[in-house]
Design an enzyme around this catalytic site. Structure first.
Site, PDB file in Angstrom:
ATOM      1  N   HIS A 156      -0.645  -3.042   7.506  1.00  0.00           N
ATOM      2  CA  HIS A 156      -1.220  -1.801   6.966  1.00  0.00           C
ATOM      3  C   HIS A 156      -2.715  -2.073   6.749  1.00  0.00           C
ATOM      4  O   HIS A 156      -3.096  -2.727   5.776  1.00  0.00           O
ATOM      5  CB  HIS A 156      -0.522  -1.414   5.654  1.00  0.00           C
ATOM      6  CG  HIS A 156      -0.865  -0.046   5.170  1.00  0.00           C
ATOM      7  ND1 HIS A 156       0.070   0.809   4.607  1.00  0.00           N
ATOM      8  CD2 HIS A 156      -2.051   0.625   5.134  1.00  0.00           C
ATOM      9  CE1 HIS A 156      -0.519   1.947   4.258  1.00  0.00           C
ATOM     10  NE2 HIS A 156      -1.810   1.852   4.558  1.00  0.00           N
ATOM     11  N   LEU A 157      -3.525  -1.591   7.681  1.00  0.00           N
ATOM     12  CA  LEU A 157      -4.945  -1.955   7.642  1.00  0.00           C
ATOM     13  C   LEU A 157      -5.630  -1.379   6.410  1.00  0.00           C
ATOM     14  O   LEU A 157      -5.179  -0.378   5.837  1.00  0.00           O
ATOM     15  CB  LEU A 157      -5.652  -1.528   8.928  1.00  0.00           C
ATOM     16  CG  LEU A 157      -5.701  -0.058   9.334  1.00  0.00           C
ATOM     17  CD1 LEU A 157      -6.787   0.699   8.595  1.00  0.00           C
ATOM     18  CD2 LEU A 157      -5.976   0.031  10.827  1.00  0.00           C
ATOM     19  N   HIS A 158      -6.684  -2.035   5.978  1.00  0.00           N
ATOM     20  CA  HIS A 158      -7.414  -1.629   4.783  1.00  0.00           C
ATOM     21  C   HIS A 158      -8.822  -2.188   4.848  1.00  0.00           C
ATOM     22  O   HIS A 158      -9.057  -3.239   5.443  1.00  0.00           O
ATOM     23  CB  HIS A 158      -6.691  -2.099   3.522  1.00  0.00           C
ATOM     24  CG  HIS A 158      -6.275  -3.538   3.549  1.00  0.00           C
ATOM     25  ND1 HIS A 158      -5.160  -3.975   4.253  1.00  0.00           N
ATOM     26  CD2 HIS A 158      -6.819  -4.639   2.999  1.00  0.00           C
ATOM     27  CE1 HIS A 158      -5.045  -5.280   4.105  1.00  0.00           C
ATOM     28  NE2 HIS A 158      -6.048  -5.720   3.349  1.00  0.00           N
ATOM     29  N   LEU A 159      -9.729  -1.456   4.237  1.00  0.00           N
ATOM     30  CA  LEU A 159     -11.139  -1.836   4.233  1.00  0.00           C
ATOM     31  C   LEU A 159     -11.468  -2.501   2.897  1.00  0.00           C
ATOM     32  O   LEU A 159     -11.257  -1.912   1.841  1.00  0.00           O
ATOM     33  CB  LEU A 159     -12.001  -0.573   4.415  1.00  0.00           C
ATOM     34  CG  LEU A 159     -13.517  -0.751   4.406  1.00  0.00           C
ATOM     35  CD1 LEU A 159     -13.986  -1.511   5.643  1.00  0.00           C
ATOM     36  CD2 LEU A 159     -14.209   0.612   4.341  1.00  0.00           C
ATOM     37  N   PHE A 191       0.840  -1.211   0.000  1.00  0.00           N
ATOM     38  CA  PHE A 191       0.000   0.000   0.000  1.00  0.00           C
ATOM     39  C   PHE A 191       0.872   1.256   0.000  1.00  0.00           C
ATOM     40  O   PHE A 191       0.606   2.212  -0.728  1.00  0.00           O
ATOM     41  CB  PHE A 191      -0.951   0.001   1.198  1.00  0.00           C
ATOM     42  CG  PHE A 191      -1.977  -1.090   1.136  1.00  0.00           C
ATOM     43  CD1 PHE A 191      -2.923  -1.131   0.111  1.00  0.00           C
ATOM     44  CD2 PHE A 191      -2.000  -2.091   2.095  1.00  0.00           C
ATOM     45  CE1 PHE A 191      -3.855  -2.149   0.048  1.00  0.00           C
ATOM     46  CE2 PHE A 191      -2.938  -3.113   2.036  1.00  0.00           C
ATOM     47  CZ  PHE A 191      -3.866  -3.147   1.017  1.00  0.00           C
TER      48      PHE A 191
END
Ligand SMILES: [Zn+2]
Length: 162
Positions: free
Chosen positions: A120-123, A24
């Site tokens: 790396h958080l993500h929706l 990301f």
């Protein structure tokens, strides 16, 4: 139990994605002129909207903050608000383009919860159709792959005018 079954993801699971660092952050830092190649649909103020390289279903998209954060608690209010606004725009784009029967919106936090990129958080915004678990296609060895990514990109990018 309803398991979303995507055999082609084994390539991802078993071989891993050979990239240096965080995918990301890399994509966000890359030249916006290469957004199509990077499958980036939109660059918001705080978040990136992009296609999932290994889609569970056609139209599988993601929203990731520019900030390299693993902990949900560390997301600030503005970023979260924009994330949800972008999710709504994506939902609208997917609705108009693919007319799915349902959606999953969610974050997989931690590897045990299914996060491919755990740091790396993500929706995920995932269109769903009845029967897309595709168990039959595995049994029948006639795998139904999602639409190719450039086609998906071209259909959705117009919903995010530059
Ligand atoms: Zn990152």
């Amino acid at each position: 139990m309803d398991i979303l079954w995507s055999p082609w993801r084994y390539r991802y699971v078993s071989e891993g994605v050979k990239t240096e660092g965080c995918i990301f952050c890399q994509k966000a830092a890359d030249d916006p002129a290469r957004d199509r190649e990077n499958l980036i649909l939109h660059r918001g103020r705080h978040n990136l909207v992009l296609l999932n390289l290994f889609p569970y279903t056609t139209g599988h998209t993601m929203i990731a903050p520019y900030a390299h954060l693993a902990a949900f608690a560390d997301l600030d209010g503005e970023t979260m608000q924009e994330m949800m606004e972008l999710a709504q725009r994506l939902h609208n784009a997917l609705e108009m383009t693919y007319h799915p029967e349902g959606y999953n919106l969610g974050m997989n936090l931690g590897r045990c919860a299914g996060a491919g990129v755990a740091d790396h958080l993500h929706l995920h915004v995932l269109p769903r159709w009845t029967g897309d678990t595709s168990f039959m296609t595995v049994i029948g060895e006639t795998r139904v792959e999602p639409e190719d990514l450039p086609s998906t990109y071209d259909k959705l990018v117009g919903f995010f005018p530059r």
